[in-house]
Design an enzyme around this catalytic site. Structure first.
Site: not given
Ligand SMILES: [Zn+2]
Length: 354
Positions: A70, A73, A174, A238
């Site tokens: 992404h 990020e 992420h 994350e």
């Molecule tokens: Zn992500």
């Protein structure tokens, strides 16, 4: 080597700016490139945004760090960029084979999660779904799969009589869109028939991640792809909330940066023992897909990930259907009502043990 290749290698070795060259002059990496550093490390660049480091003496571990799947990020991108710079300029050297992937370069340039499509729904072959038109993200996801396969399955290291001899790792890094009650968390992909590994959870702890979500079904994420096809110990990690480049408080990522760096470069890297008291472990209870255009969530935009609800609470509704908490303490993760019809709008999770 052509003059242009020599010039590119010289730039990489002088200042380590692989990511910025990949973003600004991707054509430099239109053909694969390889060279050897003074410390004996072999560097291979198969294409823009992907770089491999091989120590002069190959160990039994193969490690993949991916970031920027992404594009907005940024904190993991900054961590990986710094590690690559230190390796190229020989401030650090790898002790295991390491592939670093900067996933979605065009999305980074526009500071968006993606250009056309969420890349982390395109792995395990979904990029080539014949029912969906191709786009740059689908092409890139296929390329990332191809390069990860080539890395893990390198013929010289995977002789037939050595089945299972290599240890493989893939940490896909992420940051989350919304706040989280547990700021950092990791998704441990579905590993049918294989016990979850406490030492891998301990590794997440060393990265500052103490909330682990056990996925119990196949999916189309990058980490699931590496787990399923290569038996890699893989996680979607994350590391906190999204901020623009340069606006991350990097002290909040210090544990992750140190552990990821140490794992690849420290010959005497040691993990702490797994201590179950330190971790919150959840498993997925419901996968709620948006199936109608009027799908809506029954909680506010700013409700954090892992906020929990009482049994009977209506998480979401759409024409003809309500989605209800099945037990007390059922918590929400990754809510997003703005996904396409047919895509996942919400996961619910409940506490469990490893
Ligand atoms: Zn992500």
């Amino acid at each position: 080597m052509t003059d242009q290749k020599l010039n590119t290698v010289a730039q990489l070795r002088a200042n380590g700016t692989f990511l910025s060259l990949s973003r600004q002059q991707a054509a430099l990496f239109a053909q694969p490139l390889d060279f050897i550093l003074d410390n004996g490390t072999k560097v291979i660049v198969p294409c823009e945004g992907i770089i491999v480091f091989e120590p002069a003496t190959i160990s039994n571990k193969d490690i993949v760090y991916s970031c920027g799947i992404h594009g907005n990020e940024t904190a993991p991108i900054e961590i990986c960029d710094e590690l690559v710079q230190q390796l190229l300029t020989e401030k650090l050297r790898v002790v295991h084979r390491l592939m670093v992937i900067f996933g979605n370069l065009p999305a980074m340039d526009i500071a968006k999660r993606f250009v056309e499509e969420n890349m982390n729904r395109l792995f395990d072959g979904e990029h080539s779904n014949p029912d969906v038109p191709q786009n740059a993200e689908r092409v890139r996801a296929a390329k990332l799969e191809q390069e990860v396969r080539a890395f893990f399955m390198a013929p010289s290291l995977n002789k037939q009589d050595e089945q299972g001899a290599r240890e493989r790792f893939h940490y896909d890094l992420h940051t989350a869109i919304r706040d989280s009650k547990n700021e950092k968390f990791a998704v441990y992909p579905f590993t049918p028939g294989i016990a979850r590994k406490p030492e891998q959870v301990a590794f997440m702890g060393a990265c500052g991640v103490y909330t682990i979500l056990l996925s119990n079904s196949p999916t189309t994420t990058f980490s699931y792809f590496s787990s399923k096809h290569f038996g890699a110990d893989a996680f979607t990690v994350e590391l906190g909330k999204v901020h623009p480049f340069g606006e991350n408080d990097m002290s909040r990522f210090a544990d992750a940066r140190k552990t990821l760096t140490d794992f690849a470069t420290n010959p005497v890297f040691q993990l702490p023992d797994y201590d179950s008291d330190k971790f919150l472990i959840y498993h997925v209870n419901q996968v709620i897909n948006k199936s109608k255009g009027d799908f809506r969530l029954n909680f506010d935009e700013d409700v954090p990930n892992f906020a929990d609800f009482q049994r009977g609470f209506v998480f979401a509704e759409e024409s003809g259907r309500q989605y209800v908490a099945e037990q007390d303490g059922e918590a929400i993760v990754f809510p997003n009502a703005n996904v396409e019809i047919g895509q996942r709008a919400l996961l619910t999770v409940v506490p469990t043990t490893l």
